[in-house]
Enzyme design. Structure first.
Site, PDB file in Angstrom:
ATOM      1  N   ASP A  20    -112.697 105.611  14.310  1.00 36.05           N
ATOM      2  CA  ASP A  20    -113.862 104.996  13.657  1.00 36.05           C
ATOM      3  C   ASP A  20    -114.987 104.682  14.631  1.00 36.05           C
ATOM      4  O   ASP A  20    -115.741 103.710  14.453  1.00 36.05           O
ATOM      5  CB  ASP A  20    -113.440 103.713  12.904  1.00 36.05           C
ATOM      6  CG  ASP A  20    -112.313 103.990  11.933  1.00 36.05           C
ATOM      7  OD1 ASP A  20    -112.313 105.065  11.317  1.00 36.05           O
ATOM      8  OD2 ASP A  20    -111.433 103.118  11.789  1.00 36.05           O
ATOM      9  N   HIS A  48    -114.858 109.794   7.814  1.00 37.70           N
ATOM     10  CA  HIS A  48    -116.070 109.965   8.627  1.00 37.70           C
ATOM     11  C   HIS A  48    -117.296 109.711   7.772  1.00 37.70           C
ATOM     12  O   HIS A  48    -117.489 110.355   6.736  1.00 37.70           O
ATOM     13  CB  HIS A  48    -116.106 111.382   9.231  1.00 37.70           C
ATOM     14  CG  HIS A  48    -114.979 111.651  10.183  1.00 37.70           C
ATOM     15  ND1 HIS A  48    -114.747 112.869  10.766  1.00 37.70           N
ATOM     16  CD2 HIS A  48    -114.008 110.823  10.671  1.00 37.70           C
ATOM     17  CE1 HIS A  48    -113.692 112.773  11.570  1.00 37.70           C
ATOM     18  NE2 HIS A  48    -113.227 111.549  11.517  1.00 37.70           N
ATOM     19  N   PRO A 321    -109.449  95.394   7.014  1.00 41.15           N
ATOM     20  CA  PRO A 321    -110.278  94.835   8.086  1.00 41.15           C
ATOM     21  C   PRO A 321    -109.807  95.394   9.418  1.00 41.15           C
ATOM     22  O   PRO A 321    -108.607  95.483   9.662  1.00 41.15           O
ATOM     23  CB  PRO A 321    -110.026  93.327   8.012  1.00 41.15           C
ATOM     24  CG  PRO A 321    -108.924  93.121   7.044  1.00 41.15           C
ATOM     25  CD  PRO A 321    -108.653  94.389   6.308  1.00 41.15           C
TER      26      PRO A 321
HETATM   27  P1  GDP Z   1    -115.659 107.811  12.304  1.00 38.33           P
HETATM   28  O1  GDP Z   1    -114.320 107.786  11.675  1.00 38.33           O
HETATM   29  O2  GDP Z   1    -115.581 107.897  13.798  1.00 38.33           O
HETATM   30  O3  GDP Z   1    -116.568 108.871  11.732  1.00 38.33           O
HETATM   31  O4  GDP Z   1    -116.333 106.414  11.977  1.00 38.33           O
HETATM   32  P2  GDP Z   1    -116.345 105.664  10.536  1.00 38.33           P
HETATM   33  O5  GDP Z   1    -117.296 106.368   9.646  1.00 38.33           O
HETATM   34  O6  GDP Z   1    -114.967 105.453  10.039  1.00 38.33           O
HETATM   35  O7  GDP Z   1    -116.856 104.228  10.961  1.00 38.33           O
HETATM   36  C1  GDP Z   1    -118.072 104.043  11.627  1.00 38.33           C
HETATM   37  C2  GDP Z   1    -118.946 103.098  10.782  1.00 38.33           C
HETATM   38  O8  GDP Z   1    -120.004 102.636  11.577  1.00 38.33           O
HETATM   39  C3  GDP Z   1    -119.580 103.789   9.588  1.00 38.33           C
HETATM   40  O9  GDP Z   1    -119.692 102.865   8.533  1.00 38.33           O
HETATM   41  C4  GDP Z   1    -120.959 104.169  10.104  1.00 38.33           C
HETATM   42  O10 GDP Z   1    -121.921 104.293   9.066  1.00 38.33           O
HETATM   43  C5  GDP Z   1    -121.270 103.004  10.998  1.00 38.33           C
HETATM   44  N1  GDP Z   1    -122.117 103.284  12.163  1.00 38.33           N
HETATM   45  C6  GDP Z   1    -122.184 104.405  12.927  1.00 38.33           C
HETATM   46  N2  GDP Z   1    -123.014 104.207  13.965  1.00 38.33           N
HETATM   47  C7  GDP Z   1    -123.467 102.941  13.864  1.00 38.33           C
HETATM   48  C8  GDP Z   1    -124.312 102.133  14.680  1.00 38.33           C
HETATM   49  O11 GDP Z   1    -124.809 102.549  15.721  1.00 38.33           O
HETATM   50  N3  GDP Z   1    -124.520 100.859  14.252  1.00 38.33           N
HETATM   51  C9  GDP Z   1    -123.975 100.349  13.121  1.00 38.33           C
HETATM   52  N4  GDP Z   1    -124.242  99.088  12.797  1.00 38.33           N
HETATM   53  N5  GDP Z   1    -123.162 101.079  12.343  1.00 38.33           N
HETATM   54  C10 GDP Z   1    -122.896 102.352  12.722  1.00 38.33           C
HETATM   55  P1  IMO Z   2    -111.001 108.455  11.960  1.00 40.51           P
HETATM   56  O1  IMO Z   2    -111.086 109.969  12.059  1.00 40.51           O
HETATM   57  C1  IMO Z   2    -108.760 104.771  12.579  1.00 40.51           C
HETATM   58  C2  IMO Z   2    -104.376 105.070  12.544  1.00 40.51           C
HETATM   59  C3  IMO Z   2    -103.779 104.321  11.364  1.00 40.51           C
HETATM   60  C4  IMO Z   2    -102.424 103.954  11.952  1.00 40.51           C
HETATM   61  C5  IMO Z   2    -102.074 105.163  12.790  1.00 40.51           C
HETATM   62  C6  IMO Z   2    -101.165 106.163  12.094  1.00 40.51           C
HETATM   63  O2  IMO Z   2    -111.654 107.909  10.750  1.00 40.51           O
HETATM   64  O3  IMO Z   2    -111.425 107.823  13.233  1.00 40.51           O
HETATM   65  P2  IMO Z   2    -101.459 107.830  10.055  1.00 40.51           P
HETATM   66  O4  IMO Z   2    -101.876 107.592   8.642  1.00 40.51           O
HETATM   67  O5  IMO Z   2    -102.338 108.801  10.790  1.00 40.51           O
HETATM   68  O6  IMO Z   2    -100.008 108.169  10.200  1.00 40.51           O
HETATM   69  O7  IMO Z   2    -101.628 106.395  10.776  1.00 40.51           O
HETATM   70  O8  IMO Z   2    -103.306 105.814  13.101  1.00 40.51           O
HETATM   71  N1  IMO Z   2    -105.429 106.052  12.181  1.00 40.51           N
HETATM   72  C7  IMO Z   2    -106.741 105.802  12.263  1.00 40.51           C
HETATM   73  N2  IMO Z   2    -107.417 104.685  12.592  1.00 40.51           N
HETATM   74  N3  IMO Z   2    -109.436 105.890  12.279  1.00 40.51           N
HETATM   75  C8  IMO Z   2    -108.783 107.026  11.971  1.00 40.51           C
HETATM   76  O9  IMO Z   2    -109.427 108.200  11.745  1.00 40.51           O
HETATM   77  C9  IMO Z   2    -107.371 107.015  11.920  1.00 40.51           C
HETATM   78  N4  IMO Z   2    -106.434 107.920  11.631  1.00 40.51           N
HETATM   79  C10 IMO Z   2    -105.258 107.338  11.806  1.00 40.51           C
HETATM   80  O10 IMO Z   2    -104.544 103.184  11.017  1.00 40.51           O
HETATM   81  O11 IMO Z   2    -102.578 102.857  12.831  1.00 40.51           O
HETATM   82 MG    MG Z   3    -113.203 106.629  10.325  1.00 37.44          MG
END
Ligand code: GDP
Ligand code: IMO
Ligand code: MG
Length: 443
Positions: A20, A48, A321
């Site tokens: 994330d 993502h 969370p």
């Molecule tokens: P990913 O799994 O790596 O693609 O990340 P996620 O989408 O799960 O989580 C990143 C969150 O942070 C998303 O809700 C984005 O819209 C948000 N986000 C990304 N870059 C920024 C930033 O620079 N600032 C803030 N406040 N939010 C961001």
């Molecule tokens: P993105 O691509 C955050 C974590 C899960 C758990 C562990 C194993 O959005 O960054 P799984 O379901 O893969 O067997 O869970 O890995 N996990 C992630 N945490 N972002 C992810 O993907 C994750 N993919 C798996 O929360 O701790």
């Molecule tokens: Mg993510």
């Protein structure tokens, strides 16, 4: 330049923490400069996010480049694909007028996540949690419950696995499911899992119908990718999950079940790893983690709550969370080393505004008192380290209007500079908001 990249730039976007980090935003940003966007690992455990104006898209299986209709999105052989989830995602994108047609290809060798994999994932987690209640070690992982581990386990078991190409041959599928259901039913019964009986006819029918829906997209993506490589296309690899969740290099056993570091690219696509010119390591300006496992810099206190609320740190896939804490540069430096990063993208820098003093972890103190700058990719031993912090002054300004790095508050510039010094890599992108415009590129 590698003999394999045919003179074009091929970039990997990889998370350096526990997921994330904002990979979706960066993939969206870099899609404009590439022709293909390729997923090579993980499955629908990924979430993502891409924000375009008032629109927010969260993709789980589909590469984040799908918002650009002229780019080719590919799910490689290393991904585990829940076909129902994929079809739902395609439908949801089309409802929002996003084109999904010949701009999307799915490997016939990607493994299938079946409904019983999800049942097994949930049941195993429940069993591990109850074993802990009996006084044993805490081994429930806090998975996303998307069936990822059981699907990859079947891949390794081989004979109980199904691949996407199998969905296109109903008779073969039916014959395989006959045996698989028998094995699976016995396993579920042995684990005392209360699940409806598995019916090979029903499952075969449902899978074949999903195969029919996906048929236009299914192909041998290995040759497809090599054809594009030879003809001079530029490829963007979209890492899912993150390096510290890598099955080999992460905080085992609290990891996911694939190689989410750069190591997963060749295995998960069939392209030589040497074709990748740039590995962009994506990191938050602090640390988060969802699920269980050691997290040395976790702040289970007011600071952690403040980061969670300002950063909206709630899971994209599960809405859980996220655990929040100070930036752990021992961990990031390790991931940068494993992935061979050529640059860093520092995300969510805006979240740290208004915190008076910021801490970054540069070393760990071990139980015997020695201090190390080396990460420990073992959950049990990592539990016992004490982070050694450096304190840096914070900044009070919101970052929203910054036009370049020199326009950032001085203390924000110092923070970035210290990251570069400690990690030993250049910060190439700074992000200070979810939207495309809230980004400094080439800084
Ligand atoms: P990913 O799994 O790596 O693609 O990340 P996620 O989408 O799960 O989580 C990143 C969150 O942070 C998303 O809700 C984005 O819209 C948000 N986000 C990304 N870059 C920024 C930033 O620079 N600032 C803030 N406040 N939010 C961001
Ligand atoms: P993105 O691509 C955050 C974590 C899960 C758990 C562990 C194993 O959005 O960054 P799984 O379901 O893969 O067997 O869970 O890995 N996990 C992630 N945490 N972002 C992810 O993907 C994750 N993919 C798996 O929360 O701790
Ligand atoms: Mg993510």
């Amino acid at each position: 330049m590698s003999p394999h990249n045919h003179g074009r730039r091929h970039t990997a976007v990889i998370g350096l923490q526990w997921g994330d980090e904002g990979k979706g935003k960066i993939v969206d940003l870099l899609t404009a400069r590439h022709d293909l966007i390729v997923r090579y690992n993980g499955g629908a455990n990924a979430g993502h996010t891409v924000v375009v104006g008032s629109e927010r898209y969260a993709v789980h299986l589909m590469p984040a480049g799908i918002l650009y209709p002229e780019k080719l999105c590919v799910i490689g052989n290393g991904v585990v694909v829940d076909p129902q989830q994929l079809v739902d995602e395609i439908d949801a994108l089309r409802t929002r007028d996003i084109h999904v047609g010949d701009n999307f290809r799915l490997s016939d060798r990607a493994h299938v996540v079946m409904p019983y994999h999800k049942t097994h994932d949930v049941a195993l987690e429940t069993l591990l949690a109850s074993a802990r209640a009996g006084g044993g070690a805490d081994l429930s992982i806090g998975t996303t419950r998307r069936g990822i581990g059981p699907a990859y386990a079947d891949k390794v078991h081989r004979c109980t696995a199904l691949r996407i190409g199998d969905l296109l041959d109903p008779e073969y599928l039916r014959s395989r499911l006959e045996v698989i259901c028998e094995v699976r039913s016995r396993e579920l019964a042995a684990l005392h899992i209360d699940a409806p009986p598995l019916d090979p006819d029903d499952l075969a029918r449902e899978c074949a119908a999903l195969g029919d829906r996906l048929r236009p997209h299914i192909t041998d993506t290995t040759y497809l990718l090599h054809d594009h490589l030879r003809s001079g296309s530029s490829i963007l690899f979209e890492g899912a999950n993150a390096c510290l969740l890598d099955i080999d290099h992460g905080t085992f056993p609290f990891v996911t079940s694939s190689n989410c570091s750069a190591a997963g690219i060749p295995a998960g696509t069939g392209l030589p790893g040497s074709c990748v010119n740039d590995v962009l390591g994506i990191m938050k300006a602090y640390s988060t983690r969802v699920g269980a496992g050691a997290f040395p810099t976790e702040q289970d206190n007011e600071i952690g709550d403040r980061i969670r609320e300002r950063g909206n740190e709630y899971g994209t896939t599960t809405r859980r969370p996220r655990r929040c804490g100070w930036l752990d540069l021992v961990a990031v430096r390790y991931s940068a080393m494993i992935c061979g990063v050529s640059g860093l993208a520092v995300m969510l820098l805006d979240v740290l505004s208004t915190i008076d003093e910021l801490r970054i972890c540069t070393h760990y103190r071990l139980p015997d008192g020695t201090v190390t700058d080396r990460f420990i990719p073992d959950a049990r031993r990592l539990m016992d380290v004490e982070p050694v912090y450096e304190t840096l002054p914070g900044w009070s300004e919101e970052l929203d209007g910054s036009a370049d790095r020199s326009a950032l508050p001085t203390n924000a510039q110092r923070y970035l500079h210290r990251i570069e010094e400690i990690v030993g890599a250049e910060v190439k992108i700074v992000s200070f908001g979810p939207e495309r415009s809230q980004t400094l590129v080439g800084v």
